[in-house]
Design a protein around this motif. Structure first.
Motif, PDB file in Angstrom:
ATOM      1  N   VAL A 149       0.807  -1.222   0.000  1.00  0.00           N
ATOM      2  CA  VAL A 149       0.000   0.000   0.000  1.00  0.00           C
ATOM      3  C   VAL A 149       0.841   1.273   0.000  1.00  0.00           C
ATOM      4  N   PHE A 150       2.166   1.153  -0.030  1.00  0.00           N
ATOM      5  CA  PHE A 150       3.051   2.315   0.085  1.00  0.00           C
ATOM      6  C   PHE A 150       2.731   3.392  -0.953  1.00  0.00           C
ATOM      7  N   ASN A 151       2.492   3.006  -2.182  1.00  0.00           N
ATOM      8  CA  ASN A 151       2.271   3.983  -3.262  1.00  0.00           C
ATOM      9  C   ASN A 151       0.795   4.258  -3.534  1.00  0.00           C
ATOM     10  N   GLU A 152      -0.089   3.773  -2.668  1.00  0.00           N
ATOM     11  CA  GLU A 152      -1.525   3.964  -2.875  1.00  0.00           C
ATOM     12  C   GLU A 152      -2.015   5.295  -2.309  1.00  0.00           C
ATOM     13  N   GLU A 153      -3.039   5.846  -2.926  1.00  0.00           N
ATOM     14  CA  GLU A 153      -3.655   7.081  -2.432  1.00  0.00           C
ATOM     15  C   GLU A 153      -4.628   6.796  -1.285  1.00  0.00           C
TER      16      GLU A 153
END
Length: 382
Positions: free
Chosen positions: A109-113
């Motif tokens: 989920v690091f790059n999720e908005e």
């Protein structure tokens, strides 16, 4: 037979002292990492050895050890906030299931908005995950090679499955020397659970020729680790056989699916913090007896591979011998044989069973089961 799809991912390295090369391996996937490490490793000096390997190769990293609440969304949020502040390029885990699940979730989920809660509530993952490297210290992990992560929703205390990319894990390192942090009791319960995991993959509705091959090899290796006499011509150390068997069982589950003991153990652990491996080990013989009613030939084959029955026994006799052998192993290791021995009431187990019936994993069990069927198994094992 279910359709078979094979992907060559992740890279797997298994061998003694491979953890000493962790820094070398990490540099292939980035320059700055978060190390999610189980705090119990510090008691045995393992944390220092792991971090020294990273320091020797000038890997930029920081450690996250606050995992006492397990792989809960609250803990994942804390780790994720630190990871974003540090602008990491990947995550390394060192430990058992808690460390692995937290690290995988951060990568996913690091790059999720959207927040972790929004994703658990149905928002799909849209961004590429960060590279994830796993240093396995408990000889097996039933979920590391799957496309989901077991997560405890802190809002409801309910187990949820976070769907992730199938190529999330880039490297899995199995170092037999890392198991020195386990007590004899833990080693025995995890060894029995490893047999259980291989059996679950072998008896699943999603089993295929490839997962069967991996499971059968896992049985064979664990049999050598547990039952070889001192005079047997076995040169491989026991801890290495444990790691090899665990790796094979984990891969088998990744290409098949977990079964009833793992599903129930996950949900009970999420609600009551009771050892997952111990719950699975207790449920294992009851699972075998249930599967013998409709997958007798495969259950009997497990018994023959493990050499727990006579060569000329009928399939029915072999299945009975297998379940009895598991119970004997539990007794020999001085492990509980019943769920009631875990200081939990049957009423307390009812809610985790309902949780299990709501997960997607219930659809891949060896036979079609409802929450009522799962609770019947729990009552039998109680």
């Amino acid at each position: 037979m279910a359709d078979f799809t094979f992907r060559i991912s992740p890279n797997i390295i298994l061998g003694s002292y491979t953890s000493s090369r962790l820094g070398q391996f990490a540099l292939s996937y980035g320059e700055r990492f978060m190390l999610v490490v189980d705090p119990v490793l510090k008691e045995f000096g393992l944390t220092e050895k792991i971090t020294q390997s990273l320091k020797d190769r000038n890997v930029d990293f920081f450690s996250f050890e606050d995992i006492t609440d397990g792989s809960s969304t609250k803990t994942i949020e804390q780790a994720l906030a630190l990871a974003k502040q540090a602008h990491i390029s990947g995550v390394i885990s060192a430990g058992g299931g808690r460390a692995v699940n937290i690290a995988r979730a951060v990568c996913a989920v690091f790059n999720e908005e959207h927040t972790i809660y929004e994703i658990l509530d149905g928002e799909p993952l849209k961004s590429s995950p960060l590279p994830f490297i796993c240093l396995e210290t408990t000889m097996r992990d039933p979920h590391i090679f799957t496309n989901y992560i077991p997560v405890l929703d802190s809002r409801s205390k309910q187990l949820k499955l976070l769907k992730v990319s199938s190529d999330l894990c880039k490297l899995a390192v199995f170092d037999p020397n890392m198991t020195v942090s386990l007590t004899d009791n833990q080693t025995q319960s995890m060894a029995i659970e490893t047999l259980c995991l291989a059996a679950e993959a072998y008896l699943s509705q999603k089993a295929n020729f490839f997962s069967d091959m991996l499971a059968e090899k896992s049985f064979e290796l664990m049999s050598l680790a547990l039952d070889s006499s001192p005079t047997a011509n076995i040169t491989t150390p026991q801890e290495e056989l444990f790691a090899q068997s665990g790796c094979m069982a984990s891969l088998a589950l990744g290409t098949s699916a977990p079964g009833t003991p793992s599903l129930l153990a996950l949900c009970i652990n999420s609600r009551h913090k009771i050892s997952r491996s111990l719950i699975a080990a207790i449920l294992f013989p009851y699972f075998i007896e249930d599967c013998a009613k409709f997958k007798l030939a495969k259950v009997a084959k497990i018994a023959h591979i493990l050499n727990v029955c006579n060569a000329d026994d009928s399939d029915e006799q072999a299945a009975v011998s297998l379940a009895e052998n598991i119970r004997q192993r539990l007794a020999k290791a001085n492990l509980p044989a019943r769920l009631k021995d875990l200081s939990v009431t049957i009423e307390q187990l009812a809610v985790p069973v309902e949780d299990a019936g709501l997960t997607e994993l219930v659809n891949t069990l060896p036979r079609s089961m409802t929450s009522d069927n799962l609770f019947e198994l729990i009552k039998t094992a109680y």
